[in-house]
Design an enzyme around this catalytic site. Sequence first.
Site, mmCIF file in Angstrom:
data_model
loop_
_atom_site.group_PDB
_atom_site.id
_atom_site.type_symbol
_atom_site.label_atom_id
_atom_site.label_comp_id
_atom_site.label_asym_id
_atom_site.label_seq_id
_atom_site.Cartn_x
_atom_site.Cartn_y
_atom_site.Cartn_z
ATOM 1 N N CYS A 344 0.819 -1.219 0.000
ATOM 2 C CA CYS A 344 0.000 0.000 0.000
ATOM 3 C C CYS A 344 0.850 1.265 0.000
ATOM 4 O O CYS A 344 0.663 2.157 -0.843
ATOM 5 C CB CYS A 344 -0.975 -0.021 1.172
ATOM 6 S SG CYS A 344 -0.188 -0.034 2.811
ATOM 7 N N HIS A 394 -2.876 1.153 6.838
ATOM 8 C CA HIS A 394 -3.162 1.043 5.403
ATOM 9 C C HIS A 394 -3.358 2.439 4.829
ATOM 10 O O HIS A 394 -3.749 3.367 5.535
ATOM 11 C CB HIS A 394 -4.418 0.189 5.181
ATOM 12 C CG HIS A 394 -4.647 -0.164 3.737
ATOM 13 N ND1 HIS A 394 -3.746 -0.904 3.009
ATOM 14 C CD2 HIS A 394 -5.672 0.122 2.889
ATOM 15 C CE1 HIS A 394 -4.210 -1.069 1.777
ATOM 16 N NE2 HIS A 394 -5.372 -0.438 1.684
ATOM 17 N N HIS A 406 -6.041 1.570 -4.296
ATOM 18 C CA HIS A 406 -5.034 1.129 -3.323
ATOM 19 C C HIS A 406 -4.528 -0.260 -3.679
ATOM 20 O O HIS A 406 -5.092 -0.961 -4.529
ATOM 21 C CB HIS A 406 -5.630 1.124 -1.907
ATOM 22 C CG HIS A 406 -6.738 0.119 -1.714
ATOM 23 N ND1 HIS A 406 -6.996 -0.503 -0.515
ATOM 24 C CD2 HIS A 406 -7.679 -0.382 -2.575
ATOM 25 C CE1 HIS A 406 -8.029 -1.324 -0.633
ATOM 26 N NE2 HIS A 406 -8.455 -1.264 -1.872
#
Length: 430
Positions: A344, A394, A406
Amino acid sequence: MKKKLISTLLISSMLLTVSTAPTVVLADEFDNKIEQQDKKINDLNAKAQSASAQLAAIQSNIASIKEEAAALQSEQDSLNKEVNKLQTEIKALEERIAKREEAIQEQARSVQVDAHSSNMVDLVLDAESVTDAVSKVMAATKLVNANNDLMKQQQEDKADVEAKKASTEDKVAEIQKNAVVLENKKGELQNQELSQTAVVSAIAAEKETEQSKKDQLLAEKAEAERQQEEIRLANERAAAAAAAEAEAQKETETSTEPSVDNNNNAGTGTTEQSTTNPGNNGGGTTNTGNTGNGGTTTPTPQPEEPKKPIPTPPPSAGGIVGTAMQYQGVPYVWGGTSPSGFDCSGFVQYVFAQNGISLPRVTTSQEYAGTMISLSELQAGDLVFFGPRGSTHHVGIYIGGGSYIHAPTTGDVVKVQSMSGYMPSFGVRI
Protein backbone atom coordinates in the site's frame (compact mmCIF):
# COMPACT_ATOMS: atom_id res chain seq x y z
CA MET A 1 95.35 7.75 -31.32
CA LYS A 2 95.69 5.10 -28.68
CA LYS A 3 94.20 7.51 -26.19
CA LYS A 4 91.24 8.02 -28.52
CA LEU A 5 90.82 4.29 -28.85
CA ILE A 6 90.87 3.85 -25.08
CA SER A 7 88.35 6.71 -24.64
CA THR A 8 86.01 5.14 -27.17
CA LEU A 9 86.07 1.81 -25.38
CA LEU A 10 85.53 3.47 -21.97
CA ILE A 11 82.55 5.44 -23.28
CA SER A 12 81.02 2.27 -24.71
CA SER A 13 81.48 0.49 -21.40
CA MET A 14 79.90 3.41 -19.49
CA LEU A 15 76.93 3.50 -21.85
CA LEU A 16 76.17 -0.14 -21.16
CA THR A 17 76.56 0.35 -17.38
CA VAL A 18 74.33 3.47 -17.25
CA SER A 19 71.62 1.86 -19.38
CA THR A 20 71.44 -1.15 -17.06
CA ALA A 21 71.36 0.54 -13.62
CA PRO A 22 68.20 2.68 -14.09
CA THR A 23 66.33 -0.38 -15.32
CA VAL A 24 66.84 -2.11 -11.98
CA VAL A 25 65.83 0.99 -9.99
CA LEU A 26 62.77 1.58 -12.18
CA ALA A 27 61.61 -2.05 -11.84
CA ASP A 28 61.92 -1.88 -8.05
CA GLU A 29 59.90 1.36 -7.96
CA PHE A 30 57.09 -0.17 -10.04
CA ASP A 31 57.13 -3.36 -7.96
CA ASN A 32 56.72 -1.34 -4.75
CA LYS A 33 53.79 0.60 -6.18
CA ILE A 34 52.16 -2.59 -7.46
CA GLU A 35 52.61 -4.23 -4.07
CA GLN A 36 50.88 -1.26 -2.42
CA GLN A 37 47.98 -1.59 -4.88
CA ASP A 38 47.69 -5.30 -4.08
CA LYS A 39 47.44 -4.44 -0.38
CA LYS A 40 44.69 -1.91 -1.05
CA ILE A 41 42.78 -4.39 -3.21
CA ASN A 42 43.07 -7.12 -0.54
CA ASP A 43 41.78 -4.71 2.12
CA LEU A 44 38.86 -3.78 -0.11
CA ASN A 45 38.11 -7.47 -0.72
CA ALA A 46 37.82 -7.98 3.05
CA LYS A 47 35.57 -4.93 3.38
CA ALA A 48 33.42 -6.13 0.48
CA GLN A 49 32.94 -9.55 2.09
CA SER A 50 31.94 -7.97 5.41
CA ALA A 51 29.56 -5.50 3.76
CA SER A 52 27.97 -8.23 1.63
CA ALA A 53 27.46 -10.39 4.72
CA GLN A 54 25.70 -7.50 6.50
CA LEU A 55 23.52 -6.89 3.44
CA ALA A 56 22.59 -10.58 3.32
CA ALA A 57 21.62 -10.47 7.02
CA ILE A 58 19.39 -7.42 6.43
CA GLN A 59 17.75 -9.07 3.44
CA SER A 60 17.17 -12.21 5.52
CA ASN A 61 15.44 -10.10 8.19
CA ILE A 62 13.28 -8.46 5.53
CA ALA A 63 12.28 -11.87 4.19
CA SER A 64 11.39 -13.01 7.72
CA ILE A 65 9.23 -9.92 8.29
CA LYS A 66 7.53 -10.49 4.95
CA GLU A 67 6.51 -13.96 6.06
CA GLU A 68 5.28 -12.64 9.41
CA ALA A 69 3.35 -9.84 7.73
CA ALA A 70 1.76 -12.25 5.26
CA ALA A 71 0.63 -14.49 8.15
CA LEU A 72 -0.83 -11.51 10.00
CA GLN A 73 -2.66 -10.30 6.92
CA SER A 74 -4.09 -13.76 6.31
CA GLU A 75 -5.26 -13.97 9.93
CA GLN A 76 -6.73 -10.48 9.75
CA ASP A 77 -8.67 -11.37 6.59
CA SER A 78 -10.08 -14.46 8.30
CA LEU A 79 -11.09 -12.48 11.37
CA ASN A 80 -12.71 -9.78 9.26
CA LYS A 81 -14.81 -12.45 7.54
CA GLU A 82 -15.73 -13.90 10.93
CA VAL A 83 -16.76 -10.46 12.21
CA ASN A 84 -18.94 -9.89 9.16
CA LYS A 85 -20.57 -13.29 9.66
CA LEU A 86 -21.23 -12.57 13.34
CA GLN A 87 -22.69 -9.19 12.51
CA THR A 88 -25.12 -10.86 10.12
CA GLU A 89 -26.09 -13.41 12.77
CA ILE A 90 -26.59 -10.69 15.35
CA LYS A 91 -28.84 -8.74 13.03
CA ALA A 92 -31.00 -11.81 12.33
CA LEU A 93 -31.20 -12.65 16.04
CA GLU A 94 -32.21 -9.13 16.92
CA GLU A 95 -35.05 -9.27 14.41
CA ARG A 96 -36.28 -12.62 15.73
CA ILE A 97 -35.96 -11.48 19.34
CA ALA A 98 -37.94 -8.33 18.62
CA LYS A 99 -40.78 -10.32 17.07
CA ARG A 100 -40.81 -12.96 19.78
CA GLU A 101 -40.64 -10.39 22.55
CA GLU A 102 -43.71 -8.72 21.10
CA ALA A 103 -45.60 -12.02 20.99
CA ILE A 104 -44.40 -13.02 24.46
CA GLN A 105 -45.42 -9.70 25.95
CA GLU A 106 -48.85 -9.98 24.34
CA GLN A 107 -49.31 -13.48 25.68
CA ALA A 108 -48.09 -12.44 29.12
CA ARG A 109 -50.51 -9.54 29.26
CA SER A 110 -53.35 -11.86 28.24
CA VAL A 111 -52.50 -14.44 30.88
CA GLN A 112 -52.06 -11.80 33.57
CA VAL A 113 -55.43 -10.27 32.75
CA ASP A 114 -57.11 -13.65 32.71
CA ALA A 115 -55.41 -14.64 35.92
CA HIS A 116 -56.71 -11.59 37.76
CA SER A 117 -60.11 -11.37 36.19
CA SER A 118 -63.34 -13.14 36.77
CA ASN A 119 -62.59 -15.11 33.66
CA MET A 120 -59.98 -17.07 35.59
CA VAL A 121 -62.55 -17.69 38.29
CA ASP A 122 -65.01 -18.68 35.66
CA LEU A 123 -62.39 -20.98 34.23
CA VAL A 124 -62.06 -22.73 37.57
CA LEU A 125 -65.76 -22.77 38.26
CA ASP A 126 -66.53 -24.10 34.83
CA ALA A 127 -64.11 -26.94 35.33
CA GLU A 128 -65.69 -30.35 35.57
CA SER A 129 -63.57 -31.20 38.54
CA VAL A 130 -60.85 -29.88 40.77
CA THR A 131 -58.32 -31.77 38.71
CA ASP A 132 -59.58 -30.15 35.55
CA ALA A 133 -59.37 -26.70 37.14
CA VAL A 134 -55.80 -27.29 38.34
CA SER A 135 -54.79 -28.57 34.93
CA LYS A 136 -56.11 -25.49 33.20
CA VAL A 137 -54.35 -23.12 35.62
CA MET A 138 -51.06 -25.06 35.30
CA ALA A 139 -51.30 -25.01 31.52
CA ALA A 140 -51.68 -21.24 31.50
CA THR A 141 -48.77 -20.83 33.94
CA LYS A 142 -46.57 -23.21 31.92
CA LEU A 143 -47.23 -21.18 28.77
CA VAL A 144 -46.13 -18.00 30.48
CA ASN A 145 -42.97 -19.66 31.88
CA ALA A 146 -42.13 -21.16 28.50
CA ASN A 147 -42.37 -17.80 26.86
CA ASN A 148 -40.20 -16.28 29.58
CA ASP A 149 -37.59 -19.06 29.15
CA LEU A 150 -37.57 -18.53 25.39
CA MET A 151 -37.00 -14.83 25.80
CA LYS A 152 -34.23 -15.47 28.32
CA GLN A 153 -32.52 -17.95 25.97
CA GLN A 154 -32.68 -15.51 23.11
CA GLN A 155 -31.13 -12.81 25.27
CA GLU A 156 -28.35 -15.18 26.30
CA ASP A 157 -27.72 -16.07 22.66
CA LYS A 158 -27.53 -12.42 21.77
CA ALA A 159 -25.10 -11.72 24.61
CA ASP A 160 -22.97 -14.67 23.52
CA VAL A 161 -22.75 -13.42 19.95
CA GLU A 162 -22.00 -9.90 21.14
CA ALA A 163 -19.18 -11.29 23.32
CA LYS A 164 -17.75 -13.20 20.36
CA LYS A 165 -17.93 -10.07 18.26
CA ALA A 166 -16.13 -8.00 20.89
CA SER A 167 -13.45 -10.67 21.28
CA THR A 168 -12.93 -10.90 17.54
CA GLU A 169 -12.76 -7.14 17.16
CA ASP A 170 -10.16 -7.00 19.94
CA LYS A 171 -8.15 -9.58 18.04
CA VAL A 172 -8.43 -7.54 14.82
CA ALA A 173 -7.25 -4.44 16.69
CA GLU A 174 -4.27 -6.39 18.04
CA ILE A 175 -3.37 -7.64 14.57
CA GLN A 176 -3.62 -4.13 13.16
CA LYS A 177 -1.34 -2.91 15.94
CA ASN A 178 1.18 -5.62 15.04
CA ALA A 179 0.83 -4.65 11.39
CA VAL A 180 1.80 -1.08 12.27
CA VAL A 181 4.90 -2.34 14.10
CA LEU A 182 5.85 -4.48 11.11
CA GLU A 183 5.24 -1.57 8.73
CA ASN A 184 7.64 0.63 10.69
CA LYS A 185 10.20 -2.16 10.98
CA LYS A 186 9.89 -2.81 7.27
CA GLY A 187 10.71 0.83 6.56
CA GLU A 188 13.75 0.74 8.83
CA LEU A 189 15.09 -2.46 7.28
CA GLN A 190 14.51 -1.24 3.75
CA ASN A 191 16.39 1.97 4.56
CA GLN A 192 19.20 -0.17 5.98
CA GLU A 193 19.13 -2.31 2.84
CA LEU A 194 19.42 0.76 0.59
CA SER A 195 22.23 2.17 2.73
CA GLN A 196 24.13 -1.13 2.86
CA THR A 197 23.65 -1.67 -0.87
CA ALA A 198 25.22 1.74 -1.42
CA VAL A 199 28.16 0.73 0.80
CA VAL A 200 28.68 -2.50 -1.14
CA SER A 201 28.50 -0.62 -4.45
CA ALA A 202 30.94 2.04 -3.23
CA ILE A 203 33.44 -0.61 -2.13
CA ALA A 204 33.08 -2.40 -5.45
CA ALA A 205 33.66 0.87 -7.33
CA GLU A 206 36.70 1.69 -5.18
CA LYS A 207 38.05 -1.80 -5.72
CA GLU A 208 37.58 -1.44 -9.47
CA THR A 209 39.42 1.91 -9.37
CA GLU A 210 42.36 0.44 -7.44
CA GLN A 211 42.48 -2.53 -9.81
CA SER A 212 42.58 -0.11 -12.75
CA LYS A 213 45.48 1.72 -11.09
CA LYS A 214 47.30 -1.57 -10.67
CA ASP A 215 46.67 -2.50 -14.31
CA GLN A 216 47.99 0.91 -15.34
CA LEU A 217 51.13 0.42 -13.26
CA LEU A 218 51.68 -2.99 -14.83
CA ALA A 219 51.27 -1.47 -18.28
CA GLU A 220 53.66 1.39 -17.44
CA LYS A 221 56.19 -1.06 -16.03
CA ALA A 222 56.01 -3.18 -19.18
CA GLU A 223 56.37 -0.08 -21.37
CA ALA A 224 59.33 1.18 -19.32
CA GLU A 225 61.03 -2.21 -19.55
CA ARG A 226 60.42 -2.25 -23.30
CA GLN A 227 61.95 1.22 -23.70
CA GLN A 228 64.90 0.30 -21.49
CA GLU A 229 65.45 -2.81 -23.56
CA GLU A 230 65.45 -0.73 -26.73
CA ILE A 231 67.97 1.67 -25.19
CA ARG A 232 70.14 -1.21 -24.07
CA LEU A 233 70.13 -2.75 -27.54
CA ALA A 234 70.87 0.63 -29.11
CA ASN A 235 73.80 1.14 -26.74
CA GLU A 236 75.09 -2.32 -27.52
CA ARG A 237 74.94 -1.51 -31.21
CA ALA A 238 76.69 1.81 -30.58
CA ALA A 239 79.38 0.07 -28.51
CA ALA A 240 79.87 -2.54 -31.21
CA ALA A 241 80.17 0.22 -33.83
CA ALA A 242 82.69 2.07 -31.67
CA ALA A 243 84.72 -1.11 -31.22
CA ALA A 244 84.65 -1.73 -34.96
CA GLU A 245 85.78 1.84 -35.57
CA ALA A 246 88.59 1.43 -33.08
CA GLU A 247 89.69 -1.77 -34.78
CA ALA A 248 89.62 -0.07 -38.17
CA GLN A 249 91.70 2.82 -36.83
CA LYS A 250 94.22 0.36 -35.38
CA GLU A 251 94.60 -1.39 -38.75
CA THR A 252 94.94 1.97 -40.51
CA GLU A 253 97.70 3.10 -38.14
CA THR A 254 99.54 -0.18 -38.63
CA SER A 255 99.51 0.11 -42.43
CA THR A 256 100.50 3.82 -42.57
CA GLU A 257 104.15 4.88 -43.45
CA PRO A 258 106.29 6.40 -40.62
CA SER A 259 106.59 9.82 -42.41
CA VAL A 260 105.22 12.74 -40.38
CA ASP A 261 103.49 14.25 -43.44
CA ASN A 262 102.22 10.87 -44.46
CA ASN A 263 101.11 10.21 -40.91
CA ASN A 264 99.31 13.52 -40.85
CA ASN A 265 97.73 12.82 -44.20
CA ALA A 266 96.87 9.37 -43.04
CA GLY A 267 95.51 10.82 -39.85
CA THR A 268 93.49 13.24 -41.87
CA GLY A 269 92.24 10.48 -44.10
CA THR A 270 91.54 8.36 -41.10
CA THR A 271 89.71 11.21 -39.44
CA GLU A 272 87.58 11.79 -42.50
CA GLN A 273 86.86 8.10 -42.72
CA SER A 274 86.15 7.90 -39.01
CA THR A 275 83.88 10.87 -39.19
CA THR A 276 82.00 9.36 -42.08
CA ASN A 277 81.67 5.76 -40.94
CA PRO A 278 80.71 6.33 -37.34
CA GLY A 279 78.37 8.98 -38.57
CA ASN A 280 76.64 6.39 -40.67
CA ASN A 281 76.75 3.88 -37.87
CA GLY A 282 75.63 6.55 -35.47
CA GLY A 283 72.82 7.17 -37.88
CA GLY A 284 71.60 3.70 -36.99
CA THR A 285 71.83 4.66 -33.37
CA THR A 286 70.09 7.92 -34.10
CA ASN A 287 67.32 6.08 -35.90
CA THR A 288 66.92 3.86 -32.86
CA GLY A 289 66.79 6.96 -30.68
CA ASN A 290 64.27 8.49 -33.01
CA THR A 291 62.21 5.34 -32.73
CA GLY A 292 62.24 5.74 -28.93
CA ASN A 293 61.40 9.43 -29.18
CA GLY A 294 58.70 8.67 -31.71
CA GLY A 295 57.09 6.37 -29.18
CA THR A 296 56.80 9.21 -26.70
CA THR A 297 55.89 12.09 -29.02
CA THR A 298 53.35 10.38 -31.29
CA PRO A 299 49.91 11.71 -30.25
CA THR A 300 47.89 9.11 -28.42
CA PRO A 301 44.31 8.91 -29.71
CA GLN A 302 42.02 10.28 -27.02
CA PRO A 303 38.89 8.21 -26.16
CA GLU A 304 35.65 9.81 -27.12
CA GLU A 305 33.71 11.30 -24.25
CA PRO A 306 30.63 9.19 -23.45
CA LYS A 307 27.45 10.73 -24.67
CA LYS A 308 25.28 12.10 -21.92
CA PRO A 309 21.99 10.22 -21.58
CA ILE A 310 18.98 12.06 -22.87
CA PRO A 311 16.79 12.86 -19.85
CA THR A 312 13.49 11.06 -19.77
CA PRO A 313 10.60 13.52 -19.96
CA PRO A 314 8.29 13.63 -16.91
CA PRO A 315 5.12 11.54 -17.12
CA SER A 316 2.02 13.25 -18.44
CA ALA A 317 -0.61 10.83 -17.19
CA GLY A 318 -3.00 13.42 -15.82
CA GLY A 319 -1.65 14.00 -12.31
CA ILE A 320 -1.70 11.77 -9.25
CA VAL A 321 -5.00 10.03 -10.03
CA GLY A 322 -4.13 9.51 -13.70
CA THR A 323 -0.78 7.97 -12.80
CA ALA A 324 -2.30 5.75 -10.11
CA MET A 325 -4.98 4.39 -12.44
CA GLN A 326 -2.29 3.16 -14.86
CA TYR A 327 -1.23 0.51 -12.35
CA GLN A 328 -4.55 -1.25 -11.80
CA GLY A 329 -4.02 -4.99 -11.76
CA VAL A 330 -0.44 -4.87 -10.45
CA PRO A 331 -0.16 -7.65 -7.81
CA TYR A 332 0.20 -6.87 -4.13
CA VAL A 333 3.69 -7.68 -2.85
CA TRP A 334 4.62 -6.93 0.74
CA GLY A 335 7.52 -4.48 0.63
CA GLY A 336 6.98 -3.90 -3.10
CA THR A 337 7.87 -0.47 -4.49
CA SER A 338 7.76 -0.97 -8.27
CA PRO A 339 5.27 -1.89 -11.00
CA SER A 340 6.37 -5.51 -10.64
CA GLY A 341 4.59 -5.50 -7.26
CA PHE A 342 3.35 -2.92 -4.73
CA ASP A 343 2.32 -2.82 -1.12
CA CYS A 344 0.00 0.00 0.00
CA SER A 345 2.62 2.58 1.01
CA GLY A 346 5.02 1.53 -1.77
CA PHE A 347 2.27 2.17 -4.32
CA VAL A 348 1.53 5.64 -2.91
CA GLN A 349 5.22 6.55 -2.75
CA TYR A 350 5.82 5.40 -6.34
CA VAL A 351 2.82 7.25 -7.79
CA PHE A 352 3.75 10.53 -6.09
CA ALA A 353 7.41 10.13 -7.13
CA GLN A 354 6.26 9.81 -10.75
CA ASN A 355 4.75 13.27 -10.31
CA GLY A 356 7.86 14.78 -8.75
CA ILE A 357 6.73 14.52 -5.11
CA SER A 358 8.91 12.69 -2.59
CA LEU A 359 7.08 10.84 0.20
CA PRO A 360 8.38 8.72 3.10
CA ARG A 361 8.35 4.95 2.64
CA VAL A 362 5.88 3.65 5.24
CA THR A 363 2.28 4.42 6.13
CA THR A 364 2.93 5.79 9.63
CA SER A 365 5.36 8.34 8.13
CA GLN A 366 3.25 9.22 5.09
CA GLU A 367 0.31 10.30 7.28
CA TYR A 368 2.44 13.21 8.55
CA ALA A 369 3.63 14.29 5.08
CA GLY A 370 0.72 16.70 4.62
CA THR A 371 -2.30 18.30 6.29
CA MET A 372 -4.84 16.07 8.03
CA ILE A 373 -8.41 16.52 6.71
CA SER A 374 -11.80 14.92 7.37
CA LEU A 375 -13.37 12.48 4.94
CA SER A 376 -15.95 15.12 3.96
CA GLU A 377 -13.11 17.38 2.72
CA LEU A 378 -11.51 14.80 0.43
CA GLN A 379 -10.49 15.80 -3.10
CA ALA A 380 -9.03 13.69 -5.90
CA GLY A 381 -5.34 13.06 -5.19
CA ASP A 382 -5.65 13.19 -1.39
CA LEU A 383 -4.45 10.24 0.69
CA VAL A 384 -6.85 8.16 2.78
CA PHE A 385 -5.60 6.32 5.87
CA PHE A 386 -7.01 3.45 7.91
CA GLY A 387 -6.57 3.30 11.67
CA PRO A 388 -5.93 6.00 14.30
CA ARG A 389 -3.37 8.66 13.44
CA GLY A 390 0.08 7.53 14.52
CA SER A 391 -0.93 3.87 14.21
CA THR A 392 -2.33 3.63 10.69
CA HIS A 393 -1.99 0.28 8.96
CA HIS A 394 -3.16 1.04 5.40
CA VAL A 395 -3.23 3.89 2.85
CA GLY A 396 -4.83 4.61 -0.51
CA ILE A 397 -5.31 7.49 -3.00
CA TYR A 398 -8.73 9.15 -3.21
CA ILE A 399 -9.93 9.40 -6.83
CA GLY A 400 -13.25 11.17 -6.21
CA GLY A 401 -16.87 10.00 -6.19
CA GLY A 402 -16.51 8.23 -2.85
CA SER A 403 -13.82 5.82 -4.14
CA TYR A 404 -10.09 5.36 -3.80
CA ILE A 405 -7.39 3.24 -5.43
CA HIS A 406 -5.03 1.13 -3.32
CA ALA A 407 -2.91 -2.03 -3.09
CA PRO A 408 -5.14 -4.03 -0.70
CA THR A 409 -3.51 -7.19 0.62
CA THR A 410 -1.68 -10.41 -0.22
CA GLY A 411 -3.34 -12.28 -3.07
CA ASP A 412 -5.04 -9.15 -4.37
CA VAL A 413 -4.11 -6.48 -6.94
CA VAL A 414 -4.10 -2.69 -7.19
CA LYS A 415 -7.76 -1.71 -7.67
CA VAL A 416 -10.46 0.89 -7.07
CA GLN A 417 -12.48 0.48 -3.87
CA SER A 418 -15.68 2.17 -2.69
CA MET A 419 -15.51 3.91 0.67
CA SER A 420 -18.82 2.30 1.57
CA GLY A 421 -17.15 -1.12 1.39
CA TYR A 422 -14.03 -0.29 3.38
CA MET A 423 -14.25 3.08 5.14
CA PRO A 424 -11.02 5.01 5.80
CA SER A 425 -10.42 6.83 9.10
CA PHE A 426 -9.17 10.21 7.84
CA GLY A 427 -7.49 11.95 4.90
CA VAL A 428 -4.24 13.83 4.29
CA ARG A 429 -3.67 16.49 1.65
CA ILE A 430 -0.09 16.63 0.35
